[in-house]
Design a protein around this motif. Structure first.
Motif, PDB file in Angstrom:
ATOM      1  N   LEU A 224       0.826  -1.199   0.000  1.00 47.10           N
ATOM      2  CA  LEU A 224       0.000   0.000   0.000  1.00 47.10           C
ATOM      3  C   LEU A 224       0.869   1.261   0.000  1.00 47.10           C
ATOM      4  O   LEU A 224       0.514   2.268  -0.607  1.00 47.10           O
ATOM      5  CB  LEU A 224      -0.902  -0.030   1.242  1.00 47.10           C
ATOM      6  N   ALA A 225       2.016   1.180   0.659  1.00 48.10           N
ATOM      7  CA  ALA A 225       2.925   2.325   0.678  1.00 48.10           C
ATOM      8  C   ALA A 225       3.397   2.639  -0.746  1.00 48.10           C
ATOM      9  O   ALA A 225       3.559   3.804  -1.118  1.00 48.10           O
ATOM     10  CB  ALA A 225       4.131   2.039   1.580  1.00 48.10           C
ATOM     11  N   LYS A 228       0.686   4.489  -2.423  1.00 45.57           N
ATOM     12  CA  LYS A 228       0.648   5.862  -1.925  1.00 45.57           C
ATOM     13  C   LYS A 228       1.752   6.692  -2.577  1.00 45.57           C
ATOM     14  O   LYS A 228       1.505   7.795  -3.057  1.00 45.57           O
ATOM     15  CB  LYS A 228       0.805   5.855  -0.406  1.00 45.57           C
ATOM     16  N   GLU A 232       1.207   9.838  -5.052  1.00 41.70           N
ATOM     17  CA  GLU A 232       1.740  11.157  -4.660  1.00 41.70           C
ATOM     18  C   GLU A 232       2.406  11.810  -5.858  1.00 41.70           C
ATOM     19  O   GLU A 232       2.203  12.998  -6.140  1.00 41.70           O
ATOM     20  CB  GLU A 232       2.739  10.999  -3.511  1.00 41.70           C
ATOM     21  N   PHE A 247      -5.701   9.131   2.015  1.00 39.29           N
ATOM     22  CA  PHE A 247      -6.419   7.895   1.690  1.00 39.29           C
ATOM     23  C   PHE A 247      -7.609   7.750   2.629  1.00 39.29           C
ATOM     24  O   PHE A 247      -7.464   7.835   3.836  1.00 39.29           O
ATOM     25  CB  PHE A 247      -5.495   6.683   1.896  1.00 39.29           C
ATOM     26  N   ARG A 248      -8.785   7.539   2.039  1.00 39.24           N
ATOM     27  CA  ARG A 248      -9.977   7.288   2.839  1.00 39.24           C
ATOM     28  C   ARG A 248     -10.442   5.868   2.572  1.00 39.24           C
ATOM     29  O   ARG A 248     -10.625   5.492   1.417  1.00 39.24           O
ATOM     30  CB  ARG A 248     -11.088   8.250   2.444  1.00 39.24           C
ATOM     31  N   PRO A 249     -10.624   5.045   3.617  1.00 38.64           N
ATOM     32  CA  PRO A 249     -11.046   3.667   3.377  1.00 38.64           C
ATOM     33  C   PRO A 249     -12.345   3.643   2.576  1.00 38.64           C
ATOM     34  O   PRO A 249     -13.226   4.474   2.798  1.00 38.64           O
ATOM     35  CB  PRO A 249     -11.282   3.114   4.788  1.00 38.64           C
ATOM     36  N   SER A 250     -12.430   2.708   1.660  1.00 39.92           N
ATOM     37  CA  SER A 250     -13.647   2.590   0.874  1.00 39.92           C
ATOM     38  C   SER A 250     -13.827   1.141   0.484  1.00 39.92           C
ATOM     39  O   SER A 250     -13.223   0.263   1.093  1.00 39.92           O
ATOM     40  CB  SER A 250     -13.555   3.487  -0.359  1.00 39.92           C
ATOM     41  N   PRO A 257      -7.216  -4.047   0.881  1.00 39.69           N
ATOM     42  CA  PRO A 257      -8.101  -2.926   1.204  1.00 39.69           C
ATOM     43  C   PRO A 257      -8.280  -1.962   0.018  1.00 39.69           C
ATOM     44  O   PRO A 257      -7.480  -1.941  -0.886  1.00 39.69           O
ATOM     45  CB  PRO A 257      -7.379  -2.230   2.354  1.00 39.69           C
ATOM     46  N   SER A 258      -9.361  -1.183   0.125  1.00 40.74           N
ATOM     47  CA  SER A 258      -9.678  -0.208  -0.914  1.00 40.74           C
ATOM     48  C   SER A 258      -9.671   1.203  -0.337  1.00 40.74           C
ATOM     49  O   SER A 258     -10.031   1.384   0.823  1.00 40.74           O
ATOM     50  CB  SER A 258     -11.071  -0.473  -1.480  1.00 40.74           C
ATOM     51  N   TYR A 259      -9.280   2.137  -1.156  1.00 43.79           N
ATOM     52  CA  TYR A 259      -9.240   3.538  -0.689  1.00 43.79           C
ATOM     53  C   TYR A 259      -9.713   4.507  -1.753  1.00 43.79           C
ATOM     54  O   TYR A 259      -9.410   4.342  -2.930  1.00 43.79           O
ATOM     55  CB  TYR A 259      -7.804   3.927  -0.286  1.00 43.79           C
ATOM     56  N   GLU A 260     -10.448   5.502  -1.297  1.00 44.80           N
ATOM     57  CA  GLU A 260     -10.688   6.671  -2.133  1.00 44.80           C
ATOM     58  C   GLU A 260      -9.518   7.598  -1.846  1.00 44.80           C
ATOM     59  O   GLU A 260      -9.064   7.706  -0.706  1.00 44.80           O
ATOM     60  CB  GLU A 260     -11.966   7.410  -1.703  1.00 44.80           C
ATOM     61  N   GLU A 283     -11.873  14.732  -3.890  1.00 44.93           N
ATOM     62  CA  GLU A 283     -11.815  13.310  -4.221  1.00 44.93           C
ATOM     63  C   GLU A 283     -11.402  13.184  -5.680  1.00 44.93           C
ATOM     64  O   GLU A 283     -11.940  13.837  -6.557  1.00 44.93           O
ATOM     65  CB  GLU A 283     -13.198  12.699  -4.006  1.00 44.93           C
TER      66      GLU A 283
ATOM     67  N   GLY B  30     -14.191   5.221   6.550  1.00 49.28           N
ATOM     68  CA  GLY B  30     -14.729   4.697   5.296  1.00 49.28           C
ATOM     69  C   GLY B  30     -16.229   4.804   5.122  1.00 49.28           C
ATOM     70  O   GLY B  30     -16.779   4.279   4.170  1.00 49.28           O
ATOM     71  N   THR B 169     -20.832   1.863   1.704  1.00 49.20           N
ATOM     72  CA  THR B 169     -20.299   1.050   0.612  1.00 49.20           C
ATOM     73  C   THR B 169     -21.071  -0.271   0.552  1.00 49.20           C
ATOM     74  O   THR B 169     -21.645  -0.714   1.554  1.00 49.20           O
ATOM     75  CB  THR B 169     -18.802   0.789   0.815  1.00 49.20           C
ATOM     76  N   VAL B 420       1.604  -5.859   3.472  1.00 44.40           N
ATOM     77  CA  VAL B 420       0.594  -5.314   2.565  1.00 44.40           C
ATOM     78  C   VAL B 420       0.422  -3.806   2.766  1.00 44.40           C
ATOM     79  O   VAL B 420       0.312  -3.047   1.808  1.00 44.40           O
ATOM     80  CB  VAL B 420      -0.752  -6.056   2.736  1.00 44.40           C
ATOM     81  N   LEU B 421       0.411  -3.376   4.031  1.00 45.53           N
ATOM     82  CA  LEU B 421       0.189  -1.946   4.280  1.00 45.53           C
ATOM     83  C   LEU B 421       1.457  -1.120   4.104  1.00 45.53           C
ATOM     84  O   LEU B 421       1.395   0.105   4.002  1.00 45.53           O
ATOM     85  CB  LEU B 421      -0.363  -1.727   5.696  1.00 45.53           C
ATOM     86  N   GLU B 467      -7.589  -4.826   5.935  1.00 52.78           N
ATOM     87  CA  GLU B 467      -8.353  -3.601   5.687  1.00 52.78           C
ATOM     88  C   GLU B 467      -8.870  -3.021   7.002  1.00 52.78           C
ATOM     89  O   GLU B 467      -8.817  -1.808   7.222  1.00 52.78           O
ATOM     90  CB  GLU B 467      -9.512  -3.882   4.745  1.00 52.78           C
ATOM     91  N   CYS B 478       1.629   5.615   7.160  1.00 52.47           N
ATOM     92  CA  CYS B 478       2.160   4.895   5.992  1.00 52.47           C
ATOM     93  C   CYS B 478       2.839   5.907   5.070  1.00 52.47           C
ATOM     94  O   CYS B 478       2.201   6.808   4.550  1.00 52.47           O
ATOM     95  CB  CYS B 478       1.010   4.185   5.277  1.00 52.47           C
ATOM     96  N   LYS B 479       4.156   5.766   4.908  1.00 53.53           N
ATOM     97  CA  LYS B 479       4.908   6.721   4.081  1.00 53.53           C
ATOM     98  C   LYS B 479       4.985   6.195   2.657  1.00 53.53           C
ATOM     99  O   LYS B 479       5.332   5.035   2.438  1.00 53.53           O
ATOM    100  CB  LYS B 479       6.327   6.888   4.634  1.00 53.53           C
ATOM    101  N   THR B 481       6.128   5.086  -0.845  1.00 46.78           N
ATOM    102  CA  THR B 481       7.385   4.617  -1.438  1.00 46.78           C
ATOM    103  C   THR B 481       7.081   4.263  -2.889  1.00 46.78           C
ATOM    104  O   THR B 481       5.928   4.261  -3.292  1.00 46.78           O
ATOM    105  CB  THR B 481       7.892   3.347  -0.736  1.00 46.78           C
TER     106      THR B 481
END
Lengths: 348, 796
Positions: A224-225, A228, A232, A247-250, A257-260, A283, B30, B169, B420-421, B467, B478-479, B481
């Motif tokens: 996920l990083a 991101k 960016e 990031f907003r969870p969606s 996971p999913s994000y808006e 958004e 969310g 959702t 994952v994160l 999630e 979370c930075k 990369t």
């Protein structure tokens, strides 16, 4: 002899003063230097003269000739300069009159935005891939973890052609096709731009046809990083260096996971304005980590591979960036609208 | 989901969180919200007592009232409501009050009588029309006796509530219940959920003596039925009515309201049947094809084998999960009811609901339910019916249950979560999330075994837990990369690359790229083509204008042209590149097309007398330029022939490459456009498939060229192309260039004939040509042209 020469010189001087054109000057040349010219006449009866006299006449006439020639040529130069100047002046134009409108065409704003996004991702090693717009339900939904009857299909009410084919409602099926086509199951890094279709009535903010760009990265340690970090770069490139993202969870069935993703408002910088509806954030896209079911169905072992995916609405980006208020403008193609986009863009 | 703040507060302590902060906190995990709305938008309201009510001296419908609004505080208020009477307790807005419609109450004079406030209807204080009883819709609201004079009527009516409207959702079926919301808010605030009360006072008799159930379809995995007797239908308590309103549901009576209240609370839709009309047997089965049922809304529905129905021995009494039948509806005199709490196949409910009506109930069935809630909802409904509607619950529950009630157990590791994160969370961080969510969790080294309660139907695999961790812990740390991956160049697909080149070149040639809709109307599909194909048509188009996939792009370009012309934009140089789709031999085909259109002035400087108008030859020039750019020089021809009827029959031509037809160029038939439009359209897939050679430098000749002119008189029908072909063929390799420099008809030229003049350039890249050898070729060309085209040399 000397007297005669002086007389001729004097006469020449007088004559030269009267000259005002090249033609007159030519006549003058004939008068002094021609076959019957004054200088020629001086030497006419040389045969009857003594050697001494001949020498003297020769000397005088040569000197006179060179004097006349140089005087005339000097005047000639002056005259031609004057004539050139006159001619140039005569050719004077009014440079403030309008120029001839040389016409070139221009790129459609949606293409402009698409190309900018493509260029960015190609520079990061992504391949630009396309797929059919008449698509199988299998690729458009089922293999994206959206089985028939899944409630999330409601959000993408589609134009069906038969039970199993439809006008694609997203460009994600290209991701599925790309993963399936990769028989060696190697890393994937693609973006898929294209037209998509949803059953929305056309109005200022909805269009039954619109343009999407989806990105997909599949690899052995994608996190996920990484998503991101990638987004960016995207946000800064499209909306300015100062942009931040949030990031907003969606929920999307094909990512977990999913994000808006929101970007800090490029107009007010986050203070709140009418563009960001006073939230400071706009958004901009949906994204997430590829759902293991999607990887599995496409033949990638989710224990070994992870991936991220994101989807951008090109119309939305263009509307935000250029302040377009009606999405239909992109499809009515008013030439005056199109012409607006036919230039280099500044930052502000 | 419209969430009532008061409803939520029953099950979770939300402390002093403001409505806005609560909504924002939910958004962060969310759950976006659409709006925050107070149930009542009025201020400065008091309970008043109408001590005296007299007719207004100067009006036939208004009354002058003396209203007590506090100790020793009696106001004179003029009221126009038809139902105002002495002795009523009413809602009074005092001067200074602002009503939701923006009106400010002031001391005023109404037809000569002073009025110091206003007696309000529910509508005037902001209760939506649809929530009001018939009486309330017609006049002011009359409060009950126990309302205390001078107190706040909003609190008395339990209207001190706020609705937060969440846009949930599709996966969070659990949040379609106040309890689910309570768990979510609990996770945010780290608070525990209080469960609703369900304990009954008494139970009588045995249900088996009154009712049987027979589940005949596998589309009903869980069915519970209970019987409640001796109900007294009445309005439900004020707090319940207010919560229903805040949740978007109209209060009806205590019994019906309880069924809705429980649905909102537990997320499990219930159905109440009147035991009188139902009889003593419930059958759940698929409908017969063509079976009829009149639903609650009075409409007769035609059913199919895809619809699940609830029936008695004789006939259907309800459409499972969607709407009850009119024949078994709870009525004013209903006393005994059968409660149904069940789970049906979501796909079937979705199908039926789409056909009949999507309701609060069907939305919940479609998204999947928690079987444990099915039981809880039944218990809760019995409890409330006993407590609030005077019912007596019959002992026992009839149940058919094939569902799995076990909580899911999912193992997960810290390593996986962090991988994952892309974060570095500690065991404590992770444990904290699961505790907040009220998930049972066992920790061993860096591994966790998480027991997910059945209410979370959305959680099934590791990634779902990841999630949750990301959601509740937050990923702010979370930075970003960039992926660590193999270096490689990014590429464009070949087809796409070529189309981009064409696009850029056409732009340079003065054309604007346009984008138009793929879906067109029926008529457009067969325009500008003579090809045989079957158009692709969408099954359920939104409008007649967008029902079929286009085959030619030109109808769309014509539309753009007419849009612009109608707005006085006269110079229109446009093109579009797009794939088109159609069916041939039952196969879906995809072809890339390029279409261009020009009209108006192409180049202009009026004061300087420059004006180049669009015409066939300008368009041809663009096309030729493009084809040359594509490396097709000398391989394409533009010749006369049969064209689709939308082209001008005498100002159009066929475009061929290597003798293969690739498109058409010409003027749009004048019947289609009053303004002359010039167009071309190419099958780009064909053009793109043609192989062209690479570029090789050609040395520019040092030797002089010899130029010759001639003109011929020929029949009108002789084409320039045929003459050029003869000249080139005869001229051979030394003839390096031919230009047509004049075409003339008119004076001195016989009727039906034309004069056409050429300039020929001869050159040999290896030597200087001499006049004699050029004349020899030149004369041979003349001879050949005269012979082949019945031409007469005019000038040389």
């Amino acid at each position: 002899m000397e007297k005669i020469v002086e007389e001729i010189k004097k006469e020449l001087e007088e004559d030269l003063k009267k000259i005002s054109s090249m033609n007159e000057l030519n006549d003058l040349k004939v008068k002094y230097l021609g076959k019957k010219g004054k200088i020629t006449l001086l030497t006419k009866d040389m045969g009857n003269r003594s050697v001494e006299e001949r020498k003297e006449i020769g000397r005088y006439s040569n000197e006179l000739k060179s004097h006349v020639t140089s005087s005339i040529s000097q005047l000639e130069q002056e005259l031609s300069q004057k004539e050139l100047e006159a001619k140039l002046e005569n050719d004077r134009i009014d440079p403030t009159l309008p120029g001839t409108a040389v016409k070139v065409g221009g790129v459609h704003p949606l293409t402009k935005v698409t190309e900018e996004i493509e260029d960015l991702f190609v520079s990061m090693g992504y391949d630009v891939v396309s797929g059919p717009e008449v698509e199988l339900d299998l690729y458009n939904f089922e293999m994206l973890n959206l089985p028939k009857g899944h409630p999330a299909r409601d959000a993408q009410d589609s134009f069906y052609i038969t039970e199993d084919t439809l006008l694609r409602s997203q460009t994600s099926p290209v991701q599925v096709r790309t993963m399936l086509k990769n028989k060696e199951k190697t890393e994937i890094r693609i973006i898929c731009p294209g037209k998509v279709y949803r059953r929305d009535d056309d109005d200022a903010t909805h269009s039954h046809q619109f343009t999407q760009i989806e990105g997909l990265v599949v690899g052995k340690n994608i996190s996920l990083a990484d998503l991101k970090g990638t987004l960016e770069i995207f946000a800064k490139k499209l909306f300015g260096e100062d942009r931040e993202i949030r990031f907003r969870p969606s929920y999307f069935p094909f990512t977990e996971p999913s994000y808006e993703v929101d970007i800090s408002c490029f107009r007010c910088g986050g203070k709140g304005c009418n563009i960001c509806k006073n939230t400071g954030w706009i958004e901009i896209l949906g994204s997430g980590m590829v759902h293991p079911n999607v990887l599995q169905m496409a033949g990638y072992d989710p224990k070994e591979y992870t991936g991220f995916a994101f989807g951008i609405g090109v119309e939305r980006v263009a509307m935000l960036r250029y302040g377009v208020n009606d999405i239909r403008s992109f499809y009515t193609n008013d030439l005056r609208f199109l012409e607006t986009y036919n230039r280099v863009e500044g930052d502000k | 989901m419209k969430l009532s703040r008061n409803f939520l507060k029953d099950y979770i302590d939300i402390k002093n969180l403001s409505d806005h902060d609560l909504a924002e906190a939910m958004t962060k995990v969310g759950n976006e919200y659409d709006s925050i709305t107070p149930l009542v938008g009025a201020s400065h309201l008091v309970v008043g007592y109408v001590k005296e009510c007299k007719n207004h001296p100067d009006s036939d419908h208004m009354h002058v009232c003396q209203v007590e609004v506090g100790q020793n505080d009696v106001r004179q208020i003029v009221c126009g409501a038809p139902n105002i009477k002495e002795g009523q307790k009413v809602i009074v807005s005092l001067p200074g009050a602002v009503l939701p419609n923006g009106m400010t109450i002031k001391k005023s004079v109404i037809r000569g009588v002073e009025s110091d406030g206003m007696i309000c209807s529910l509508g005037e204080i902001g209760i939506e029309h649809k929530y009001q009883s018939e009486a309330d819709q017609k006049g002011i609201h009359v409060l009950e006796e126990d309302a205390e004079i001078g107190t706040d009527p909003i609190a008395y009516l339990c209207f001190d509530d706020t609705t937060i409207d969440f846009e949930l959702t599709a996966n969070r079926a659990d949040l379609l219940s106040v309890l689910g919301m309570a768990y979510e808010v609990g996770a945010i605030l780290n608070e525990k959920v209080k469960l609703p009360e369900t304990k009954l006072q008494t139970e009588v008799e045995r249900i088996e003596d009154h009712l049987q159930i027979d589940i005949q379809t596998e589309n009903c995995p869980l069915y519970l039925a209970r019987l409640v007797k001796g109900l007294k239908i009445a309005p439900s308590p004020k707090w319940m009515q207010a919560r229903l309103m805040a949740s978007g549901i109209r209060p009806i009576n205590n019994v019906v309201d309880i069924s809705n209240y429980v649905m909102l609370e537990e997320g499990q839709p219930l159905h109440f049947f009147d035991y009188r009309t139902l009889g003593n047997k419930i059958v759940v089965r698929m409908a017969e094809e063509g079976e009829k049922l009149t639903t609650l809304d009075g409409k007769e529905r035609n059913l199919s084998r895809e619809d699940i129905v609830i029936a008695n021995d004789d006939h259907a009494v309800g459409l499972a999960g969607v709407m009850g039948g009119l024949n078994s509806e709870v009525e004013q005199d209903t006393q005994d009811i059968v409660i149904e709490s069940a789970i049906f196949n979501p796909l079937k409910i979705r199908y039926t609901a789409k056909k009949i009506l999507r309701s609060e109930a069907s939305a919940r069935f479609e998204k999947g339910l928690d079987p444990n809630r099915t039981y809880l909802a039944m218990a809760r409904a019995c409890y409330l019916l006993e407590k609030l509607a005077g019912g007596t619950v019959v002992k026992g529950t009839l149940a058919v249950d094939h569902t799995n009630h076990d909580a899911k157990v999912i193992p997960i590791t810290k390593e996986k979560i962090n991988r994952v994160l892309g974060m570095s969370l500690t065991n404590q961080d992770i444990l904290d999330v699961f505790h907040r969510l009220d998930f049972e969790v066992q920790e061993q080294d860096d591994s966790f075994t998480v027991t997910v309660p059945t209410r979370r139907v959305d959680i099934a695999i590791e990634e779902d837990l990841i999630e949750e961790v990301g959601r509740i812990h937050g990923i702010d740390q979370c930075k970003g990369t960039l992926p660590v991956t193999t270096m490689k160049n990014g590429t464009y697909e070949e087809k796409y690359k070529k189309e981009k080149l064409i696009q850029k070149h056409l732009e340079a040639l003065g054309l604007y790229q346009v984008r138009t809709y793929t879906l067109v109307n029926q008529e457009s599909v067969n325009m500008f083509t003579d090809d045989e194909f079957t158009p692709i048509v969408v099954r359920d188009p939104l409008t007649e204008d967008h029902l079929a996939l286009r085959y030619s792009l030109l109808p769309s370009l014509l539309e753009v042209a007419s849009y612009n012309l109608a707005r006085k934009v006269k110079n229109i140089p446009i093109f579009e590149i797009s794939d088109v789709y159609y069916t041939k031999d039952k196969k879906t085909m995809q072809t890339a097309r390029l279409a261009a259109l020009i009209t108006g002035t192409m180049l202009e400087n009026t004061w300087n007398h420059i004006k180049v108008e669009a015409d066939f030859f300008y368009m041809k020039g663009i096309l030729e330029n493009l084809l040359n750019y594509l490396g097709l020089n000398r391989r394409y021809t533009i010749e006369t022939g049969k064209l689709p009827k939308e082209y001008h029959p005498y100002q159009s031509a066929i475009v061929k490459i290597d003798q293969d037809v690739v498109g058409y160029i010409g003027m749009v038939h004048p019947t289609l456009s009053k303004t002359p439009l010039y167009v071309f359209e190419l099958d780009l897939s064909k053009v793109e498939a043609i192989q062209v050679r690479g570029i090789k430098d050609k040395e520019i000749s040092k030797y002089p060229t010899i130029s010759k002119d001639f003109a011929f008189l020929v029949e009108n029908s002789v084409s320039a192309k045929s003459l050029l072909d003869t000249i080139q063929k005869t001229g051979g390799r030394l003839l390096t260039n031919i230009e047509v420099f004049d075409v003339y008809q008119g004076e001195n030229i016989a009727e039906g004939k034309k004069s056409i003049a050429f300039n020929l350039t001869f050159m040999d890249p290896t030597r200087t040509l001499n006049e004699e050898e050029v004349m020899e070729i030149f004369n041979k060309i003349i001879e050949q042209v005269e012979k082949e085209h019945n031409a007469e040399l005019r000038d040389k």
